[in-house]
Design an enzyme around this catalytic site. Structure first.
Site, PDB file in Angstrom:
ATOM      1  N   THR A  27       0.845  -1.192   0.000  1.00 52.17           N
ATOM      2  CA  THR A  27       0.000   0.000   0.000  1.00 52.17           C
ATOM      3  C   THR A  27       0.882   1.244   0.000  1.00 52.17           C
ATOM      4  O   THR A  27       1.754   1.378   0.847  1.00 52.17           O
ATOM      5  CB  THR A  27      -0.876  -0.018   1.268  1.00 52.17           C
ATOM      6  OG1 THR A  27      -1.768  -1.122   1.163  1.00 52.17           O
ATOM      7  CG2 THR A  27      -1.661   1.255   1.437  1.00 52.17           C
ATOM      8  N   ALA A  59      -2.915  -3.704  -2.192  1.00 48.95           N
ATOM      9  CA  ALA A  59      -4.309  -4.002  -1.894  1.00 48.95           C
ATOM     10  C   ALA A  59      -5.217  -2.915  -2.479  1.00 48.95           C
ATOM     11  O   ALA A  59      -4.953  -1.728  -2.331  1.00 48.95           O
ATOM     12  CB  ALA A  59      -4.505  -4.098  -0.389  1.00 48.95           C
ATOM     13  N   GLN A 101      -4.209  -7.587  -5.368  1.00 49.69           N
ATOM     14  CA  GLN A 101      -4.697  -8.030  -4.060  1.00 49.69           C
ATOM     15  C   GLN A 101      -6.049  -7.363  -3.771  1.00 49.69           C
ATOM     16  O   GLN A 101      -6.171  -6.137  -3.823  1.00 49.69           O
ATOM     17  CB  GLN A 101      -3.686  -7.670  -2.965  1.00 49.69           C
ATOM     18  CG  GLN A 101      -4.005  -8.401  -1.671  1.00 49.69           C
ATOM     19  CD  GLN A 101      -3.097  -8.007  -0.524  1.00 49.69           C
ATOM     20  OE1 GLN A 101      -2.842  -6.820  -0.323  1.00 49.69           O
ATOM     21  NE2 GLN A 101      -2.652  -8.974   0.249  1.00 49.69           N
ATOM     22  N   HIS A 179      -6.896 -10.889   0.124  1.00 51.22           N
ATOM     23  CA  HIS A 179      -6.195 -10.366   1.309  1.00 51.22           C
ATOM     24  C   HIS A 179      -6.893 -10.910   2.561  1.00 51.22           C
ATOM     25  O   HIS A 179      -7.872 -10.352   3.034  1.00 51.22           O
ATOM     26  CB  HIS A 179      -6.218  -8.843   1.293  1.00 51.22           C
ATOM     27  CG  HIS A 179      -5.229  -8.213   2.234  1.00 51.22           C
ATOM     28  ND1 HIS A 179      -4.614  -8.901   3.250  1.00 51.22           N
ATOM     29  CD2 HIS A 179      -4.732  -6.944   2.284  1.00 51.22           C
ATOM     30  CE1 HIS A 179      -3.792  -8.077   3.906  1.00 51.22           C
ATOM     31  NE2 HIS A 179      -3.845  -6.888   3.334  1.00 51.22           N
ATOM     32  N   GLY A 180      -6.349 -11.997   3.060  1.00 48.81           N
ATOM     33  CA  GLY A 180      -6.909 -12.598   4.268  1.00 48.81           C
ATOM     34  C   GLY A 180      -6.001 -12.387   5.467  1.00 48.81           C
ATOM     35  O   GLY A 180      -6.086 -13.142   6.438  1.00 48.81           O
ATOM     36  N   ASN A 182      -3.367  -9.571   8.064  1.00 48.82           N
ATOM     37  CA  ASN A 182      -3.122  -8.249   8.661  1.00 48.82           C
ATOM     38  C   ASN A 182      -4.320  -7.563   9.318  1.00 48.82           C
ATOM     39  O   ASN A 182      -4.406  -6.337   9.359  1.00 48.82           O
ATOM     40  CB  ASN A 182      -2.494  -7.307   7.619  1.00 48.82           C
ATOM     41  CG  ASN A 182      -1.130  -7.800   7.179  1.00 48.82           C
ATOM     42  OD1 ASN A 182      -0.542  -8.688   7.824  1.00 48.82           O
ATOM     43  ND2 ASN A 182      -0.599  -7.258   6.100  1.00 48.82           N
ATOM     44  N   TYR A 184      -7.527  -7.352   8.584  1.00 45.76           N
ATOM     45  CA  TYR A 184      -8.624  -6.767   7.815  1.00 45.76           C
ATOM     46  C   TYR A 184      -9.844  -7.702   7.840  1.00 45.76           C
ATOM     47  O   TYR A 184      -9.847  -8.701   8.547  1.00 45.76           O
ATOM     48  CB  TYR A 184      -8.131  -6.401   6.412  1.00 45.76           C
ATOM     49  CG  TYR A 184      -7.032  -5.362   6.517  1.00 45.76           C
ATOM     50  CD1 TYR A 184      -7.300  -4.103   7.062  1.00 45.76           C
ATOM     51  CD2 TYR A 184      -5.717  -5.650   6.167  1.00 45.76           C
ATOM     52  CE1 TYR A 184      -6.301  -3.151   7.231  1.00 45.76           C
ATOM     53  CE2 TYR A 184      -4.704  -4.703   6.329  1.00 45.76           C
ATOM     54  CZ  TYR A 184      -5.003  -3.454   6.864  1.00 45.76           C
ATOM     55  OH  TYR A 184      -4.025  -2.526   7.049  1.00 45.76           O
ATOM     56  N   ASN A 239      -3.782  -4.830  14.204  1.00 45.79           N
ATOM     57  CA  ASN A 239      -5.184  -4.387  14.183  1.00 45.79           C
ATOM     58  C   ASN A 239      -6.028  -5.150  15.195  1.00 45.79           C
ATOM     59  O   ASN A 239      -7.225  -5.398  14.975  1.00 45.79           O
ATOM     60  CB  ASN A 239      -5.794  -4.511  12.775  1.00 45.79           C
ATOM     61  CG  ASN A 239      -5.422  -3.345  11.881  1.00 45.79           C
ATOM     62  OD1 ASN A 239      -5.193  -2.252  12.373  1.00 45.79           O
ATOM     63  ND2 ASN A 239      -5.352  -3.580  10.578  1.00 45.79           N
ATOM     64  N   GLY A 300      10.793  -9.791   6.390  1.00 43.06           N
ATOM     65  CA  GLY A 300      12.163  -9.506   6.809  1.00 43.06           C
ATOM     66  C   GLY A 300      13.245 -10.293   6.101  1.00 43.06           C
ATOM     67  O   GLY A 300      14.348 -10.424   6.633  1.00 43.06           O
TER      68      GLY A 300
HETATM   69  C1  FNR Z   1       2.872  -3.624   3.561  1.00 45.30           C
HETATM   70  N1  FNR Z   1       2.316  -4.911   3.662  1.00 45.30           N
HETATM   71  C2  FNR Z   1       1.139  -5.199   2.990  1.00 45.30           C
HETATM   72  N2  FNR Z   1       0.633  -6.463   3.030  1.00 45.30           N
HETATM   73  C3  FNR Z   1      -0.459  -6.787   2.313  1.00 45.30           C
HETATM   74  O1  FNR Z   1      -0.867  -7.956   2.338  1.00 45.30           O
HETATM   75  N3  FNR Z   1      -1.094  -5.839   1.555  1.00 45.30           N
HETATM   76  C4  FNR Z   1      -0.673  -4.550   1.480  1.00 45.30           C
HETATM   77  O2  FNR Z   1      -1.260  -3.733   0.747  1.00 45.30           O
HETATM   78  C5  FNR Z   1       0.468  -4.191   2.258  1.00 45.30           C
HETATM   79  N4  FNR Z   1       0.942  -2.912   2.293  1.00 45.30           N
HETATM   80  C6  FNR Z   1       2.163  -2.619   2.868  1.00 45.30           C
HETATM   81  C7  FNR Z   1       2.718  -1.342   2.734  1.00 45.30           C
HETATM   82  C8  FNR Z   1       3.978  -1.064   3.252  1.00 45.30           C
HETATM   83  C9  FNR Z   1       4.578   0.290   3.029  1.00 45.30           C
HETATM   84  C10 FNR Z   1       4.677  -2.084   3.962  1.00 45.30           C
HETATM   85  C11 FNR Z   1       6.060  -1.820   4.507  1.00 45.30           C
HETATM   86  C12 FNR Z   1       4.119  -3.329   4.120  1.00 45.30           C
HETATM   87  C13 FNR Z   1       3.136  -6.009   4.175  1.00 45.30           C
HETATM   88  C14 FNR Z   1       4.143  -6.446   3.117  1.00 45.30           C
HETATM   89  O3  FNR Z   1       3.485  -7.029   2.001  1.00 45.30           O
HETATM   90  C15 FNR Z   1       5.156  -7.491   3.667  1.00 45.30           C
HETATM   91  O4  FNR Z   1       4.483  -8.640   4.086  1.00 45.30           O
HETATM   92  C16 FNR Z   1       5.952  -6.908   4.820  1.00 45.30           C
HETATM   93  O5  FNR Z   1       6.485  -5.644   4.472  1.00 45.30           O
HETATM   94  C17 FNR Z   1       7.097  -7.818   5.233  1.00 45.30           C
HETATM   95  O6  FNR Z   1       8.009  -7.991   4.180  1.00 45.30           O
HETATM   96  P1  FNR Z   1       9.412  -7.176   4.150  1.00 45.30           P
HETATM   97  O7  FNR Z   1       9.110  -5.731   3.988  1.00 45.30           O
HETATM   98  O8  FNR Z   1      10.089  -7.476   5.429  1.00 45.30           O
HETATM   99  O9  FNR Z   1      10.133  -7.769   2.960  1.00 45.30           O
END
Ligand code: FNR
Length: 377
Positions: A27, A59, A101, A179-180, A182, A184, A239, A300
């Site tokens: 996002t 997403a 997504q 998107h299941g 985080n 939401y 959340n 990570g």
């Molecule tokens: C995210 N993440 C995320 N996950 C998801 O399922 N949909 C989304 O739209 C987003 N948006 C989003 C925005 C930003 C700026 C961050 C930093 C993270 C989570 C992302 O997809 C990922 O799972 C995590 O960032 C962990 O991976 P990295 O960054 O450690 O490689």
């Protein structure tokens, strides 16, 4: 036998990925008027596309009632479809693949963001307390107590996802990801801390998983199951979600998604700065036996830990988030083992070109390790 690496090909659904460095959904909160992807989005995604590489686009809310933050793009109007079409064209021009997504935030929203000032909806009337909500002007405010969805509302939720999926098809995507994760809407239903319902969508695991499975089934009817993926965060608490028995819950969910025969599962595990919210590192591994098809893991990773996870069979591909923001040519850089650009958190969300389309690329392309063999598991 050589163990698999990030640069072995991989078959996902009908697609032959040339490497396993997936761009995670991210996002960026830069959509323009009408929640249409902005005019820089094709450049941003095009920069990150690679031949046979898979991008999961950020997403996109499937309905205006599913929006949770300012300036997130939607997939519910013709203008949004046209905006996304420019994005998918840019990715395809580089030989890349792109899934969208599909998103409904549920209670992770604010009435100021929703049509007619409607209250956010949720499985139960329980507000998020540990995070803050945003208004359209980016003001940080407490979350409101959401409206618990009535049983009669549920078909409309499934239908919103179905329409979003159909719009994604019209926009030229190669597939969609549910998107299941985080915290939401779909995870709010899955987890017993946020779902206190006593009807067919609450209580036992089978009931709490019902909405996710109904939504996924509806989407597979639009796309075919082999072009649909699902993202989950089994040990997530972001959340204010969390389940008292995540292992039993997700064994059931994985098993049922396997019955629906979706193309892949994408899991977020405990790593990185927010790792404490996602359980112990490796906690997701105990669920792997319940999922027979490609597994994408995120959280990570760097090049070395990603290669290790693949070599150990913990994952088939790795989704990179923050590193992909800062490194448009991340797959090539990981293969060449050259230093990565550092990401700047200040420009993750909102704003313009800075931190979006101006990270430098070295123009490094990937050479698959086994160009003739398509690996699958
Ligand atoms: C995210 N993440 C995320 N996950 C998801 O399922 N949909 C989304 O739209 C987003 N948006 C989003 C925005 C930003 C700026 C961050 C930093 C993270 C989570 C992302 O997809 C990922 O799972 C995590 O960032 C962990 O991976 P990295 O960054 O450690 O490689």
């Amino acid at each position: 036998m050589t163990s698999a690496s990030l640069f072995f090909p991989l078959k996902i659904g009908p697609y032959s990925l040339q490497h396993r460095v997936v761009m995670a959904p991210l996002t960026r909160m830069r959509a323009g008027a009408g929640n249409v992807p902005n005019e820089m989005a094709p450049t941003y995604y095009g920069q990150r596309a690679s031949a046979g590489g898979l991008i999961i686009a950020e997403a996109a809310q499937v309905t205006p009632y599913g929006q949770g933050y300012p300036q997130t793009p939607g997939i519910h109007t013709p203008e949004q479809v046209a905006g996304w079409r420019a994005v998918t064209d840019a990715v395809h021009a580089k030989g890349g693949l792109i899934f969208l997504q599909l998103w409904h935030v549920g209670r992770s929203s604010h009435s100021s963001l929703l049509p007619g000032g409607a209250l956010p909806v949720a499985p139960s009337a329980i507000a998020i307390k540990t995070e803050k909500s945003f208004t359209p002007d980016w003001e940080s405010v407490p979350y409101e107590t959401p409206r618990a969805l009535a049983l009669s509302d549920m078909p409309g939720i499934v239908e919103a996802y179905r329409i979003g999926a159909r719009n994604a098809l019209a926009a030229g995507f190669d597939g969609v990801e549910v998107h299941g994760a985080n915290g939401y809407l779909l995870e709010q239903f899955l987890h017993d801390s946020s779902n206190k319902r006593t009807d067919a969508y609450g209580g036992p695991i089978e009931n709490r998983a019902r909405l996710l499975l109904e939504v996924t089934a509806a989407i597979t009817h639009v796309w075919g199951a082999d072009r649909v993926g699902v993202r989950l965060s089994p040990f997530g608490t972001f959340n204010d979600v969390g389940d008292s028995d995540p292992v039993s819950l997700y064994k059931y969910v994985f098993t049922e998604l396997a019955h629906l025969d979706v193309a892949y599962l994408s899991l977020i595990e405990a790593r990185g700065a927010d790792g404490t919210r996602l359980g112990e590192p490796g906690a997701v591994d105990q669920l792997h036996p319940y999922w027979p098809k490609p597994l994408i893991l995120a959280g990570g990773f760097d090049g070395a830990s990603a290669n290790q996870a693949i070599a150990e069979g913990r994952a088939d591909a790795i989704a990179f988030g923050r590193h992909f923001i800062a490194n448009p040519d991340l797959p090539g850089r990981l293969q060449a083992k050259v230093p990565l650009n550092e990401y700047n958190r200040e420009t993750f969300y909102g704003g313009g070109a800075a931190g979006y389309v101006d990270y430098p690329s070295l123009g490094l392309a990937v050479t698959p390790d086994l160009p003739t063999a398509v690996q699958s598991r």
